[in-house]
Motif scaffolding. Structure first.
Motif, mmCIF file in Angstrom:
data_model
loop_
_atom_site.group_PDB
_atom_site.id
_atom_site.type_symbol
_atom_site.label_atom_id
_atom_site.label_comp_id
_atom_site.label_asym_id
_atom_site.label_seq_id
_atom_site.Cartn_x
_atom_site.Cartn_y
_atom_site.Cartn_z
ATOM 1 N N ARG A 161 1.448 1.535 4.940
ATOM 2 C CA ARG A 161 0.801 0.957 3.757
ATOM 3 C C ARG A 161 -0.360 0.067 4.146
ATOM 4 N NH1 ARG A 161 6.005 -1.132 2.089
ATOM 5 N NH2 ARG A 161 7.192 0.556 1.137
ATOM 6 N N GLY A 162 -0.152 -0.757 5.096
ATOM 7 C CA GLY A 162 -1.205 -1.707 5.438
ATOM 8 C C GLY A 162 -2.313 -1.126 6.285
ATOM 9 N N GLU A 163 -1.974 -0.135 7.116
ATOM 10 C CA GLU A 163 -2.949 0.352 8.085
ATOM 11 C C GLU A 163 -3.655 1.632 7.666
ATOM 12 O OE1 GLU A 163 -1.368 0.681 11.980
ATOM 13 O OE2 GLU A 163 -0.831 -1.431 12.140
ATOM 14 N N LYS A 164 -2.963 2.517 6.921
ATOM 15 C CA LYS A 164 -3.529 3.848 6.678
ATOM 16 C C LYS A 164 -3.684 4.194 5.198
ATOM 17 C CE LYS A 164 -1.620 5.521 11.039
ATOM 18 N NZ LYS A 164 -0.714 6.498 11.706
ATOM 19 N N ILE A 165 -2.862 3.617 4.346
ATOM 20 C CA ILE A 165 -2.954 3.867 2.905
ATOM 21 C C ILE A 165 -3.228 2.551 2.199
ATOM 22 C CG2 ILE A 165 -1.776 4.711 0.845
ATOM 23 C CD1 ILE A 165 -0.082 6.496 2.591
ATOM 24 N N SER A 166 -4.341 2.482 1.497
ATOM 25 C CA SER A 166 -4.710 1.279 0.758
ATOM 26 C C SER A 166 -4.586 1.553 -0.733
ATOM 27 C CB SER A 166 -6.148 0.868 1.083
ATOM 28 O OG SER A 166 -6.309 0.654 2.464
ATOM 29 N N MET A 167 -4.398 0.479 -1.507
ATOM 30 C CA MET A 167 -4.253 0.657 -2.957
ATOM 31 C C MET A 167 -5.015 -0.409 -3.713
ATOM 32 S SD MET A 167 -0.857 1.654 -5.075
ATOM 33 C CE MET A 167 -0.930 2.049 -6.819
ATOM 34 N N ARG B 225 -14.075 -5.985 -6.898
ATOM 35 C CA ARG B 225 -14.767 -5.778 -5.626
ATOM 36 C C ARG B 225 -13.992 -6.428 -4.477
ATOM 37 N NH1 ARG B 225 -20.392 -4.355 -6.255
ATOM 38 N NH2 ARG B 225 -20.886 -4.142 -8.465
ATOM 39 N N ALA B 226 -13.419 -7.597 -4.740
ATOM 40 C CA ALA B 226 -12.617 -8.267 -3.717
ATOM 41 C C ALA B 226 -11.384 -7.435 -3.369
ATOM 42 C CB ALA B 226 -12.198 -9.657 -4.193
ATOM 43 N N MET B 227 -10.780 -6.776 -4.388
ATOM 44 C CA MET B 227 -9.631 -5.899 -4.134
ATOM 45 C C MET B 227 -10.038 -4.702 -3.281
ATOM 46 S SD MET B 227 -6.682 -6.861 -5.260
ATOM 47 C CE MET B 227 -5.894 -5.255 -5.177
ATOM 48 N N ILE B 228 -11.222 -4.163 -3.547
ATOM 49 C CA ILE B 228 -11.714 -3.041 -2.749
ATOM 50 C C ILE B 228 -11.948 -3.501 -1.309
ATOM 51 C CG2 ILE B 228 -13.632 -1.422 -2.442
ATOM 52 C CD1 ILE B 228 -13.954 -1.429 -5.495
ATOM 53 N N ALA B 229 -12.515 -4.691 -1.149
ATOM 54 C CA ALA B 229 -12.731 -5.235 0.195
ATOM 55 C C ALA B 229 -11.411 -5.391 0.935
ATOM 56 C CB ALA B 229 -13.451 -6.584 0.093
#
Length: 345
Positions: free
Chosen positions: A103-109, A177-181
């Protein structure tokens, strides 16, 4: 020899495909009964491409996203069947510890409402820096510097200053935008899942966020699963589309085929609800889909759209239709496609 050929094909498919969902079914076991939230859903996303999951609220889009990340509330939720292959590995066979790493390294949400996803008591810069500290071998100063760089990448003005701001001090567009970052702070964002990323934003900001996501995707080469009910958003961003209704996939195709020749009655309803120039001028009224979404507690094995469909016949209530291939990359699940086609001519 046959096994060897199959292994070669599977290996080739896994190399070209970021994620492959096969026959996913998800139930929620409640005091009132069993809610069949997702039923026999399959789709895949090639490397670097965008797939849009489309449908109104309650159709199973977000449940699908949470199933991929194994974030379903258990109980009452449970994946009762299916496989979810990510970079050639079945996520449903991973332990919680292994999933935390993925979740943290390869899949983002990116979630629908950033105010419920960002911690109100920490600055946005610290929250992004914490992702770097968790997954990268960086000092606090280096992590903060990288956080500011990402805020600049997602086009937040005065990023060094905004990094020190708290979520409530930012506008809705800046929070998104902060969530995308934050999503991009993972070491290898192979897949980004965006759950209604522009719903709460005004039209101008929506366009900016979508343009940003597309440009970042092209720059980084990640795959994108876009969850939305807005066909306009789909037209602008998606390569491939899966239309869902009441937990079922009812139509699927490349974006050009689906918009050129929508074939399922539900997809037609979604298309007809889009404003056109004539509809803006009042020459043609916007169409609404009659009826309401069925209760998933009492839904049968037939087509879930039957009670709202003007083309429905007796067989629609008895069994869910098989796939009909309309072209090489376009399919629909409807018993009465010929009647739908005749009505459009």
């Amino acid at each position: 020899m046959q096994t060897t050929e199959k292994q070669k094909t599977d290996k080739q498919n896994s190399a070209d495909t970021m994620i492959d969902v096969k026959g996913l079914s998800v139930n929620f076991y409640t005091q009132r009964g069993v809610v069949k939230a997702v039923r026999n859903l399959s789709f895949s996303i090639p490397n670097g491409k965008t797939l849009a999951l489309v449908g109104e609220s309650g159709c199973g889009k977000s449940v699908t996203a949470h199933s991929i990340n194994q974030l379903l509330p258990v109980p009452p939720g449970k994946i009762v069947s299916g496989e979810i292959w990510f970079k050639g590995e079945d996520l449903l066979k991973k332990s919680e510890k292994e999933m935390q790493k993925i979740r943290g390294e390869k899949i983002s949400m990116i979630f629908q409402e950033p105010m419920t996803s960002l911690n109100p008591v920490f600055s946005v810069g610290k929250q992004i820096a914490d992702v770097f500290l968790t997954h990268h071998a960086l000092s606090k100063a280096e992590a903060w510097e990288r956080a500011v760089e990402l805020l600049n990448l997602v086009k937040i003005p005065s990023p060094a200053k905004r990094a020190e701001s708290y979520p409530h001090q930012l506008s809705g567009g800046m929070r998104q935008r902060a969530m995308i970052a934050m999503a991009l702070a993972s070491p290898d964002p192979g897949l980004m899942i965006a759950d209604e990323p522009t719903t709460a934003l005004d039209v101008t900001i929506q366009a900016q966020i979508l343009d940003l996501m597309v440009s970042l995707q092209q720059r980084i080469g990640m795959s994108l699963l876009l969850i939305t009910h807005d066909m306009g958003v789909v037209a602008e961003t998606a390569d491939h589309v899966v239309v869902m209704y009441a937990g079922r996939k009812v139509e699927e195709g490349d974006v050009f085929s689906l918009f050129r020749e929508p074939s399922h009655p539900y997809t037609l309803g979604l298309m007809n609800s889009l404003p056109s120039n004539e509809k803006y001028r009042g020459a043609v009224r916007l169409e609404a889909i009659p009826g309401t979404v069925p209760d998933l507690l009492s839904i049968g094995e037939g087509c879930p759209f039957m009670n709202r469909c003007r083309y429905a016949t007796e067989i629609c209530g008895k069994e869910f239709p098989d796939e009909t291939r309309l072209s090489e990359d376009h399919s629909a699940w409807c018993h009465n496609l010929s009647a739908v086609k005749e009505s459009k001519e």
